[in-house]
Design an enzyme around this catalytic site. Structure first.
Site, PDB file in Angstrom:
ATOM      1  N   CYS A   1       2.091  -3.253   6.332  1.00 47.10           N
ATOM      2  CA  CYS A   1       2.879  -4.386   5.816  1.00 47.10           C
ATOM      3  C   CYS A   1       4.044  -3.857   4.994  1.00 47.10           C
ATOM      4  O   CYS A   1       5.115  -3.625   5.518  1.00 47.10           O
ATOM      5  CB  CYS A   1       1.987  -5.295   4.973  1.00 47.10           C
ATOM      6  SG  CYS A   1       0.761  -6.227   5.919  1.00 47.10           S
TER       7      CYS A   1
ATOM      8  N   HIS B   1       0.822  -1.210   0.000  1.00 45.55           N
ATOM      9  CA  HIS B   1       0.000   0.000   0.000  1.00 45.55           C
ATOM     10  C   HIS B   1       0.858   1.263   0.000  1.00 45.55           C
ATOM     11  O   HIS B   1       2.087   1.215   0.090  1.00 45.55           O
ATOM     12  CB  HIS B   1      -0.935  -0.009   1.212  1.00 45.55           C
ATOM     13  CG  HIS B   1      -0.223  -0.097   2.535  1.00 45.55           C
ATOM     14  ND1 HIS B   1       0.255   1.000   3.203  1.00 45.55           N
ATOM     15  CD2 HIS B   1       0.103  -1.174   3.302  1.00 45.55           C
ATOM     16  CE1 HIS B   1       0.832   0.626   4.335  1.00 45.55           C
ATOM     17  NE2 HIS B   1       0.755  -0.703   4.419  1.00 45.55           N
TER      18      HIS B   1
END
Length: 234
Positions: free
Chosen positions: A200, A184
């Site tokens: 993440c 992301h």
């Protein structure tokens, strides 16, 4: 000419020669009173424009001061040797790079920030979902760890420039099941190339927009383990 006059003449000649020599040395060693201006190195225009402010739908992605970026984290094509076919995303969370495999032994390399969740998964997965300006809900562990910061957001945060997931998100699945692994964007550009507290694998918003555009749903993602880290790039 008397001996005394000859001595005076020789002395005068030696003195004159010394004065000329001194004048010559002085002329050679004289510095220019106008000092040359030292220019501050400029970032290549193509790189600056790559990370300039950009309009993305109703959102304006802030520009990034690339002069403060580590050059290795700038989006760039590199030589990359791998057995994975073009279109594969290879994540090296330990080197903090993400590679999009290209033709002819090349890859597009992106600098990433990596949280603990970013190194808890290893292996292959598929991009089953893609989102633009995704919403975000903090996990219960995040709320427990920092209730003052995350408890007010327990109901979720709509997509936008203030959202921790940034401009785009790619969701990884294995055999139809969500791995909870995400690639992301971020609203914290300073965190690229570093170990971060949450998320993440995060990219600069400009870079995740670029990656999101290049990869379709169903694309393969390979997340390397520590023993494979650093291999492939030449």
């Amino acid at each position: 000419m008397t001996p005394a006059n000859a001595t005076l003449t020789r002395s005068g000649l030696r003195l004159g020669a010394l004065l000329l020599l001194a004048a010559g040395i002085s002329a050679c060693s004289q510095t220019d009173p106008v000092r040359p201006k030292i220019e501050t190195p400029k970032v290549a225009g193509s790189i600056a424009s790559m990370y300039a402010p950009m309009q993305d739908g109703e959102e304006t992605v802030p520009g990034i001061d690339v002069s403060k970026m580590d050059p290795k984290n700038v989006r760039q094509v590199v030589d990359y040797k791998t057995g994975y076919p073009p279109g594969t995303i290879v994540v090296d969370p330990y080197a903090r790079f993400l590679y999009l495999v290209m033709e002819n032994g090349k890859a597009m390399r992106y600098g990433v920030g990596v949280a603990k969740a970013g190194i808890e998964f290893k292996g292959e997965a598929d991009i089953a979902r893609k989102a633009q300006w995704p919403g975000w809900v903090p996990t219960q562990s995040m709320i427990k760890r920092d209730p003052e910061r995350y408890a007010p957001l327990a109901a979720g945060l709509p997509g936008g420039v203030k959202n921790p997931l940034g401009a785009r998100a790619l969701y990884l699945y294995q055999d139809g099941r969500d791995t909870l692994y995400r690639i992301h964007g971020t609203n914290e550009p300073w965190s690229i190339g570093k170990s971060v507290s949450s998320g993440c694998i995060r990219l600069l918003n400009h870079d995740i927009i670029d990656l999101h555009r290049r990869v379709p749903k169903g694309s393969k993602v390979v997340v390397l383990g520590p023993e494979e880290s650093g291999k492939g790039e030449i």
